[in-house]
Structure formats: structure tokens, C-alpha cells
Motif scaffolding. Structure first.
Motif, PDB file in Angstrom:
ATOM      1  N   LEU A   1       0.726  -1.208  -0.051  1.00  0.00           N
ATOM      2  CA  LEU A   1      -0.033   0.065   0.074  1.00  0.00           C
ATOM      3  C   LEU A   1       0.693   1.431   0.148  1.00  0.00           C
ATOM      4  CD1 LEU A   1      -2.753  -0.980   2.268  1.00  0.00           C
ATOM      5  CD2 LEU A   1      -3.013  -0.672  -0.074  1.00  0.00           C
ATOM      6  N   VAL A   2       2.002   1.297   0.828  1.00  0.00           N
ATOM      7  CA  VAL A   2       2.849   2.355   0.735  1.00  0.00           C
ATOM      8  C   VAL A   2       3.463   2.576  -0.512  1.00  0.00           C
ATOM      9  CG1 VAL A   2       5.116   3.092   1.906  1.00  0.00           C
ATOM     10  CG2 VAL A   2       3.255   2.433   3.113  1.00  0.00           C
ATOM     11  N   GLY A   3       4.018   1.302  -1.204  1.00  0.00           N
ATOM     12  CA  GLY A   3       4.311   1.485  -2.741  1.00  0.00           C
ATOM     13  C   GLY A   3       3.219   2.018  -3.662  1.00  0.00           C
ATOM     14  N   ALA A   4       2.249   1.526  -3.415  1.00  0.00           N
ATOM     15  CA  ALA A   4       0.983   2.296  -4.142  1.00  0.00           C
ATOM     16  C   ALA A   4       1.086   3.739  -4.174  1.00  0.00           C
ATOM     17  CB  ALA A   4      -0.352   1.330  -3.840  1.00  0.00           C
ATOM     18  N   ALA A   5       0.874   4.283  -2.874  1.00  0.00           N
ATOM     19  CA  ALA A   5       1.222   5.548  -2.435  1.00  0.00           C
ATOM     20  C   ALA A   5       1.850   6.401  -3.268  1.00  0.00           C
ATOM     21  CB  ALA A   5       0.862   5.732  -1.092  1.00  0.00           C
TER      22      ALA A   5
ATOM     23  N   PHE B   1       4.157   9.847  -7.364  1.00  0.00           N
ATOM     24  CA  PHE B   1       5.043   9.718  -8.381  1.00  0.00           C
ATOM     25  C   PHE B   1       4.556  10.095  -9.723  1.00  0.00           C
ATOM     26  CE2 PHE B   1       8.139   8.533 -11.559  1.00  0.00           C
ATOM     27  CZ  PHE B   1       9.372   9.137 -11.171  1.00  0.00           C
ATOM     28  N   PHE B   2       3.735   9.032 -10.195  1.00  0.00           N
ATOM     29  CA  PHE B   2       3.216   9.381 -11.583  1.00  0.00           C
ATOM     30  C   PHE B   2       2.055  10.428 -11.729  1.00  0.00           C
ATOM     31  CE2 PHE B   2       5.156   4.834 -11.488  1.00  0.00           C
ATOM     32  CZ  PHE B   2       6.171   5.152 -12.346  1.00  0.00           C
ATOM     33  N   GLY B   3       1.435  10.491 -10.691  1.00  0.00           N
ATOM     34  CA  GLY B   3       0.266  11.526 -10.686  1.00  0.00           C
ATOM     35  C   GLY B   3       1.406  12.835 -10.762  1.00  0.00           C
TER      36      GLY B   3
ATOM     37  N   LEU C   1       3.859  13.373 -12.044  1.00  0.00           N
ATOM     38  CA  LEU C   1       4.633  13.586 -13.372  1.00  0.00           C
ATOM     39  C   LEU C   1       3.424  14.095 -14.483  1.00  0.00           C
ATOM     40  CD1 LEU C   1       6.817  13.089 -15.489  1.00  0.00           C
ATOM     41  CD2 LEU C   1       6.034  10.734 -15.718  1.00  0.00           C
ATOM     42  N   TRP C   2       2.332  13.609 -14.323  1.00  0.00           N
ATOM     43  CA  TRP C   2       1.358  14.028 -15.324  1.00  0.00           C
ATOM     44  C   TRP C   2       0.980  15.483 -14.811  1.00  0.00           C
ATOM     45  CZ3 TRP C   2      -4.115  15.076 -13.876  1.00  0.00           C
ATOM     46  CH2 TRP C   2      -4.954  15.212 -14.884  1.00  0.00           C
ATOM     47  N   TRP C   3       0.922  15.796 -13.587  1.00  0.00           N
ATOM     48  CA  TRP C   3       0.559  17.304 -13.324  1.00  0.00           C
ATOM     49  C   TRP C   3       1.562  18.217 -13.861  1.00  0.00           C
ATOM     50  CZ3 TRP C   3       2.957  20.788 -10.075  1.00  0.00           C
ATOM     51  CH2 TRP C   3       2.054  22.066  -9.763  1.00  0.00           C
ATOM     52  N   THR C   4       3.041  17.725 -13.753  1.00  0.00           N
ATOM     53  CA  THR C   4       3.904  18.323 -14.142  1.00  0.00           C
ATOM     54  C   THR C   4       4.144  18.724 -15.837  1.00  0.00           C
ATOM     55  OG1 THR C   4       5.457  17.675 -12.510  1.00  0.00           O
ATOM     56  CG2 THR C   4       6.680  18.579 -14.216  1.00  0.00           C
ATOM     57  N   VAL C   5       3.901  17.682 -16.384  1.00  0.00           N
ATOM     58  CA  VAL C   5       3.583  17.746 -18.082  1.00  0.00           C
ATOM     59  C   VAL C   5       2.477  18.781 -18.425  1.00  0.00           C
ATOM     60  CG1 VAL C   5       3.203  16.504 -20.046  1.00  0.00           C
ATOM     61  CG2 VAL C   5       4.723  15.450 -18.538  1.00  0.00           C
ATOM     62  N   ARG C   6       1.495  18.667 -17.855  1.00  0.00           N
ATOM     63  CA  ARG C   6       0.234  19.658 -18.022  1.00  0.00           C
ATOM     64  C   ARG C   6       0.694  21.125 -17.509  1.00  0.00           C
ATOM     65  NH1 ARG C   6      -4.843  17.983 -18.807  1.00  0.00           N
ATOM     66  NH2 ARG C   6      -5.524  19.534 -17.688  1.00  0.00           N
TER      67      ARG C   6
ATOM     68  N   LEU D   1      12.259  16.320  -6.885  1.00  0.00           N
ATOM     69  CA  LEU D   1      11.251  16.311  -5.757  1.00  0.00           C
ATOM     70  C   LEU D   1      10.847  15.055  -5.879  1.00  0.00           C
ATOM     71  CD1 LEU D   1       9.638  17.374  -3.251  1.00  0.00           C
ATOM     72  CD2 LEU D   1       8.002  18.225  -4.749  1.00  0.00           C
ATOM     73  N   ARG D   2      10.208  14.338  -6.935  1.00  0.00           N
ATOM     74  CA  ARG D   2       9.477  13.158  -7.135  1.00  0.00           C
ATOM     75  C   ARG D   2      10.476  11.879  -6.672  1.00  0.00           C
ATOM     76  NH1 ARG D   2       7.946  12.017 -11.960  1.00  0.00           N
ATOM     77  NH2 ARG D   2       9.164  13.872 -12.783  1.00  0.00           N
ATOM     78  N   THR D   3      11.731  12.115  -7.311  1.00  0.00           N
ATOM     79  CA  THR D   3      12.574  10.936  -7.273  1.00  0.00           C
ATOM     80  C   THR D   3      13.280  10.755  -5.558  1.00  0.00           C
ATOM     81  OG1 THR D   3      13.349  11.347  -9.429  1.00  0.00           O
ATOM     82  CG2 THR D   3      15.016   9.988  -7.899  1.00  0.00           C
ATOM     83  N   THR D   4      13.069  12.229  -5.252  1.00  0.00           N
ATOM     84  CA  THR D   4      13.818  12.176  -3.575  1.00  0.00           C
ATOM     85  C   THR D   4      12.731  11.406  -2.612  1.00  0.00           C
ATOM     86  OG1 THR D   4      15.322  14.122  -4.077  1.00  0.00           O
ATOM     87  CG2 THR D   4      14.551  13.445  -1.653  1.00  0.00           C
ATOM     88  N   LEU D   5      11.441  11.930  -3.058  1.00  0.00           N
ATOM     89  CA  LEU D   5      10.257  11.197  -2.231  1.00  0.00           C
ATOM     90  C   LEU D   5      10.292   9.716  -2.400  1.00  0.00           C
ATOM     91  CD1 LEU D   5       7.647  14.111  -2.506  1.00  0.00           C
ATOM     92  CD2 LEU D   5       9.048  13.538  -0.518  1.00  0.00           C
ATOM     93  N   VAL D   6      10.414   9.385  -3.651  1.00  0.00           N
ATOM     94  CA  VAL D   6      10.167   7.782  -3.901  1.00  0.00           C
ATOM     95  C   VAL D   6      11.350   7.105  -3.081  1.00  0.00           C
ATOM     96  CG1 VAL D   6       9.994   5.918  -5.825  1.00  0.00           C
ATOM     97  CG2 VAL D   6       8.700   8.059  -5.577  1.00  0.00           C
TER      98      VAL D   6
END
Length: 107
Positions: free
Chosen positions: A15-19, A24-26, A28-33, A51-56
């Protein structure tokens, strides 16, 4: 540690991996937009990547705790979240195309 505790830890890692994957991917989508319409898209993409890589990576490090099974469950949850985000964003993209120019090419 008994089997119930082990199963609980594996489920929690999944569940933590899913979060982490949704973030991360959400993100990424927001960043592209956001980056696509920005005056300085490089700032969006670079800062988002860091930021995304550090958090993951921090999340994987904390969840894995030198336990390969927990790390694997976390990675599995991360990859499953990727599939979910791809499906959700693909549907949103198709709806926006349909509203703008008739039936979407991805239908």
C-alpha cells in the motif's frame, strides 16, 4: 514474528508503494500539464524530477529496511499505481480531445 505480522508488513509495504507510485506518476502527469503551458518549462520538469525521485527513493529506503520481500512488495505497489495512473490519465485525455474535436482517436 508470526505469519500474521509478516502478512501485515507485506500488505502495508504494498500500500505504501502504491501511494508512492500514485504520487510519483500523478505528479509527473501534473508536471507535464503545467510545464507544457509554462514560460519556463525546464524549471517545472527539473524541480519536479528531483522532488518526486527524492520522495520515492526515501520511501523505498524506509519501507525496505533491508528486507527484500518488503522492498519487492513496495515496488509491486509502485508499478500497480503506474497502471492505474496511466488508465485514469488516458481517459481524461480522451475526454478532453472529444470535447475539443469530436470523437477521440484513442476510443
Amino acid at each position: 514474528m508470526n505469519d500474521d505480522q509478516g502478512l501485515l508488513l507485506i500488505t502495508t509495504a504494498l500500500l505504501v508503494g502504491a501511494a508512492l507510485g500514485l504520487g510519483f506518476f500523478g505528479g509527473l502527469w501534473w508536471t507535464v500539464r503545467r510545464g507544457a503551458v509554462s514560460v519556463r518549462p525546464a524549471r517545472w520538469f527539473v524541480s519536479s524530477l528531483i522532488l518526486r525521485t527524492t520522495l520515492v527513493l526515501t520511501g523505498f529506503y524506509l519501507v525496505g529496511a533491508e528486507q527484500p520481500l518488503r522492498l519487492g512488495a513496495c515496488l509491486l505497489g509502485f508499478l500497480l499505481a503506474r497502471v492505474v495512473v496511466l488508465r485514469v490519465t488516458r481517459l481524461k485525455g480522451c475526454e478532453q480531445v472529444a470535447a475539443a474535436s469530436g470523437p477521440p482517436p484513442c476510443a
